[in-house]
Design a protein around this motif. Structure first.
Motif, short mmCIF file in Angstrom:
data_model
loop_
_atom_site.label_atom_id
_atom_site.label_comp_id
_atom_site.label_asym_id
_atom_site.label_seq_id
_atom_site.Cartn_x
_atom_site.Cartn_y
_atom_site.Cartn_z
N GLU A 1 -4.41 1.44 8.17
CA GLU A 1 -4.40 2.18 6.83
C GLU A 1 -3.59 1.53 5.73
OE1 GLU A 1 -2.47 6.01 7.46
OE2 GLU A 1 -3.81 6.54 9.10
N ALA A 2 -3.71 1.97 4.53
CA ALA A 2 -2.89 1.32 3.53
C ALA A 2 -2.15 2.33 2.75
CB ALA A 2 -3.89 0.77 2.18
N ALA A 3 -0.95 1.95 2.22
CA ALA A 3 -0.13 2.94 1.41
C ALA A 3 -0.98 3.56 0.33
CB ALA A 3 0.91 2.22 0.89
N SER A 4 -0.72 4.84 0.37
CA SER A 4 -1.24 5.78 -0.70
C SER A 4 -0.35 5.61 -1.99
CB SER A 4 -1.29 7.21 -0.38
OG SER A 4 -0.13 7.71 -0.35
N PHE B 1 0.68 -3.58 1.17
CA PHE B 1 1.17 -2.44 1.99
C PHE B 1 0.15 -1.99 2.93
CE2 PHE B 1 4.47 -2.50 -1.27
CZ PHE B 1 5.63 -3.17 -0.41
N GLU B 2 -0.40 -2.88 3.87
CA GLU B 2 -1.41 -2.31 4.81
C GLU B 2 -0.91 -2.36 6.14
OE1 GLU B 2 -6.11 -3.10 5.08
OE2 GLU B 2 -4.99 -4.80 5.40
N ILE C 1 3.51 3.09 7.89
CA ILE C 1 1.98 3.10 7.54
C ILE C 1 1.22 2.61 8.67
CG2 ILE C 1 0.24 1.91 6.05
CD1 ILE C 1 2.77 1.30 4.20
N GLU D 1 3.16 -6.46 -6.85
CA GLU D 1 2.14 -7.27 -6.45
C GLU D 1 2.76 -8.88 -6.66
OE1 GLU D 1 -1.75 -4.29 -6.96
OE2 GLU D 1 -1.82 -6.22 -8.37
N VAL E 1 -4.25 -6.73 0.69
CA VAL E 1 -3.40 -5.39 0.36
C VAL E 1 -2.28 -5.71 0.84
CG1 VAL E 1 -3.60 -2.97 0.56
CG2 VAL E 1 -5.79 -4.21 0.52
N GLU F 1 -1.61 1.58 11.45
CA GLU F 1 -2.64 0.35 11.42
C GLU F 1 -3.84 0.89 11.11
OE1 GLU F 1 -4.30 -2.90 14.75
OE2 GLU F 1 -2.83 -1.07 15.40
#
Length: 372
Positions: free
Chosen positions: A348-351, A331-332, A344, A148, A329, A346
């Motif tokens: 969605e965000a990385a889990s 890693f979106e 990843i 981050e 976010v 479109e």
């Protein structure tokens, strides 16, 4: 600027002999004042590097010192520095448990299996392992979302570079490091898609000689900004010598590059260590997993350096606020790897699992990920 985050995986060693010396020497408090109280809580710390690395271990030891400052004679702390990962670590951790320590912090990813092994032998001792994923009733894990902090410094690098070439000194090709490289590159390309990132792995967390050599190679390849995920101040010192810009790692390295440092990603373990010691004292300690981000205070950005224009500082400050609030976010999706595969989707965000297992470079990094 003082913002906030919390980091993953560590470090490589110097000598067990040096660690053993630190173990005996650290039976006194910092400054040499002996503990003088009946039955103080005994808290041990196992470090992979020297406390003077001015990076990862340096910051963990500042956390230990914060515990001493907070609790005084109610605690007795011990630390062992420069402990190699592997069998030597198990011996050191076992020695701390055997010698009556109530709580033991093991601060490198490679200490994970030794920590779990020793914890089975000493079910009444509490263990805290930094950056790992194996837990037990008496083993907690903790780490920080350093990636981050790397996104905003990527944006800053994109604004500040004149050569459009960024040099990145990396330790090992593990998910923590790859995550950071990807987050940095994503921030970089959000404002400067023409900039490139050149990466050199030195296969060590702390090796000033290798780190400086890597930095020199990157500068020879045209880099005018240096970024590091290694722990010594050598790259910062080189940047200062050559009039370049650099970003500090784990601690504020501005003393080594008063003109070079743009900012540093600072790991702050103090509050976490104090909270966990307090929990043991209160009898409320439980096994848990902590992975803090910019909004937790575990990692912060240091004050901006003299080469950072006001508009760039304001932009970075706002990005940090957006990450803290969740408005940004990192890693979106959609995100592709550098082979063109969608990693990843479109919308969605990385889990958490995606982040913790990241073993691919994002689109825009012209390099192959080495095998770890």
């Amino acid at each position: 600027m003082k913002t906030k985050t919390w980091t993953l995986t560590r470090r490589a060693a110097l000598s067990l002999a040096a660690g053993a010396m630190a173990l005996s020497a650290a039976a006194t408090m910092p400054g040499g004042a002996a503990v003088a109280q009946d039955d103080p809580l005994k808290v041990g710390f196992v470090y992979v590097g020297p406390v003077g690395d001015h990076g990862w271990t340096y910051q963990h030891d500042k956390g230990r010192q914060a515990v001493v400052e907070k609790f005084g004679d109610a605690v007795k702390t011990t630390y062992v520095e420069s402990v190699p990962e592997g069998a030597d670590a198990e011996r050191v951790i076992n020695q701390l448990a055997q010698s009556g320590h109530d709580l033991i912090f093991t601060t490198s990813f490679g200490f994970m299996n030794p920590t779990v092994k020793v914890a089975k032998r000493y079910p009444d001792v509490m263990f805290e392992h930094a950056t790992g994923y194996k837990r037990a009733d008496n083993v907690s894990t903790y780490a920080g979302r350093f990636y981050e902090g790397r996104y905003p410094i990527g944006v800053m690098a994109g604004r500040l570079t004149e050569s459009d070439t960024i040099g990145y000194i990396a330790p090992f090709p593990i998910p923590e490091v790859v995550r950071g490289i990807n987050a940095f590159t994503k921030g970089l390309h959000s404002v400067n898609p023409d900039a490139s990132v050149k990466i050199i792995y030195v296969n060590s967390w702390y090796d000033p000689g290798k780190e400086r050599e890597a930095a020199e190679t990157l500068v020879a390849q045209g880099a005018d900004i240096l970024v590091q995920h290694t722990d010594s101040a050598a790259p910062m010192q080189l940047a200062e010598e050559k009039g370049l810009i650099a970003f500090g790692q784990a601690s504020d390295m501005s003393q080594f590059g008063p003109n070079a440092q743009a900012t540093a990603i600072v790991d702050d373990w103090s509050d976490y260590y104090i909270d966990r010691v307090q929990a043991v004292m209160d009898g409320t300690w439980e096994s848990q997993d902590t992975w803090g981000g910019l909004n937790s205070g575990m990692v912060q950005l240091s004050d901006f350096g003299p080469k950072v224009p006001e508009d760039v500082a304001k932009e970075a400050t706002q990005i940090v606020k957006d990450i803290e609030s969740g408005d940004l976010v990192i890693f979106e999706g959609p995100i592709k790897d550098n082979a063109g595969e969608v990693r990843i989707a479109e919308g969605e965000a990385a889990s958490e699992e995606d982040l913790l297992s990241m073993d691919w470079y994002i689109e825009g990094i012209d390099a192959q990920l080495p095998k770890n």
